[in-house]
Scaffold this active site. Sequence first.
Site, short mmCIF file in Angstrom:
data_model
loop_
_atom_site.label_atom_id
_atom_site.label_comp_id
_atom_site.label_asym_id
_atom_site.label_seq_id
_atom_site.Cartn_x
_atom_site.Cartn_y
_atom_site.Cartn_z
N ASP B 55 6.36 45.54 71.13
CA ASP B 55 6.86 46.29 70.00
C ASP B 55 5.91 45.93 68.85
O ASP B 55 5.36 44.83 68.83
CB ASP B 55 8.30 45.86 69.69
CG ASP B 55 8.83 46.54 68.46
OD1 ASP B 55 9.35 45.85 67.57
OD2 ASP B 55 8.73 47.78 68.38
N ASP B 57 6.16 46.38 65.05
CA ASP B 57 6.62 45.81 63.79
C ASP B 57 7.32 44.48 64.05
O ASP B 57 8.26 44.41 64.82
CB ASP B 57 7.58 46.83 63.14
CG ASP B 57 7.65 46.64 61.64
OD1 ASP B 57 8.74 46.82 61.08
OD2 ASP B 57 6.62 46.31 61.05
#
Lengths: 258, 333
Positions: B55, B57
């Site tokens: 992922d 962020d």
Amino acid sequence: MQKKVFFVTNNATKSRAANAAKLTALGITATAADVYTSSFAAAAYLKTTSFSKKAYVVGEQGLVDELTAAGIACVGGPEHAGKEVDWSNPEPHMEVDPEVGAVVVGLDRNINYFKLQYATTCLINGSSCMFIACNTDSRGHFSSSQEWAGAGTMVAAIIGSSEREPMLLGKPASFILDHLCATHQIPREKCIVIGDRLDTDILWGNQNNAGTCCVLTGVTSEAQLLSPDNKVQPKLYMDSLAEFLTVKPLLPASCVIM
Amino acid sequence: MQALQRSLPGARAGARPVRPARRMVACTATARPIPRATNEQKLDLLKRVECFIFDCDGVIWLGDKVIDGVPETLDMLRGMGKKVFFVTNNSTKSRAGYMSKFQSLGLDVKAEEIYSSSYAAAAYLESINFNKKVYVIGETGILEELDLKGIRHLGGPGDADKRVTLKSGEYMEHDHDVGAVVVGFDRYINYYKIQYATLCIRENPGCLFIATNRDAVTHLTDAQEWAGNGSMVGAIVGSTKREPTVVGKPSDFMLKNISASLGLRPDQICMVGDRLDTDIMFGKNGGLTTSLVLSGVTTEEVLNSPDNKVIPDYVLAKLPDLLTVKEMAMVAA
């Protein structure tokens, strides 16, 4: 016959007065007091809570009119129709009025991201900010030739971003029937709802102990009504409201028709 | 001057109820506190896993700054022959579009290593041999990915300025060849698009309703949260009363697509993320190995709270912690 007649619509875009004017233009005598709109219901509900803050409106002029008539200060509504977030700014930014104490949502054909973001921010910043839905109809006949996406669209959009559930004021919630019966001192069991939609009109009457009559002049066909998949059964159904006239000659002489 | 309403990302994490995960994974009692990975565990992870899905962020970057040590960590993983993928639910850019963001942050990546939800939508349609037209609610990223797969489309940014007037008798025509509506994050959403999509879904027989993702909010800036695609998708669910097929996290289409293309077993793939309820849950539901990093929204306190039932296989303070075993790993590889 001295029966009381009321006109109830879930469409929040016109005020009660505007709806009354429309009925009168069609040859039906009606005043604003005979009309209930989901927008009036939202405003009336807020008054019962002694609401003294501002309402952020995702909706059209009729909704703003009814809230204003109830003494509630509004932000948004048609004034936010053309507003956009400035995406050219490297740090885009939205401020909301800290005095907003309720987000009120009705049909809004000028829905845009600015309004969705404003409403979402009000709701997620303050868990005490109320979330009021005038109605959640998925579609309606806003032009005679076609069905159009309804207020359910705007309400579901804001549920999707805020993860909050709204309080529903229009049909099939009980508020309008409760208000009408209390205001005019009519016992619930002496009321009958006449409508063309099973999931709003008929469900509304059934869930709130009023009689129900489904007319086939609108969206529901006889086939849909009688289908084994249909779980919403009215007490009566007829082709059209005008069928009541067929019993006019059978009424007792003591019954005076004005 | 009105007071500014601000909230920091993650500040709300405990303040409001999180949407419950769709599938709960049964978990045996775990000793608390859950320890951070030891060097031995890090080596074990690097040995067992052939592919890392990140992922972005909170794992690779925070806002617009790369987390210190990440570029070196990616180099180490690539040097060991590991495959890497970067996953984002934001559909506004295509994979090629995201590449420029990565490059501007000093990260050397290939477009095929980026798995955006815009790409997921196109890949999904390709996987079902879709050959009709798509009506798009969304931005250019989706259109670019559809073009790359040769899928015809209408709508998108071109419908941003369309208005509905509802004059008496107004009638909206729609293309009967539309076989799917794809809904992605759209900052130019309007009633015209909502009505057009509604007509396609309700009146074109067999028309699919596909959502790139349903995140309620998206972190466009650090200073506040922004209404996400959960809102655009919500609108269409509201008017059609149909639920969409979701192709981005936490649906497993993306994981199946990646593992099929690599020929790997799910446990040979590691999902690395900073959110327990999306990233880690998503990985566990897909049978992947999972690693939580504490450089994003999840704190050690939330991880170890008795309310937390989502236990990752490994916990790292941040991704570059893997560098501590670099020499041992290179020798073993």
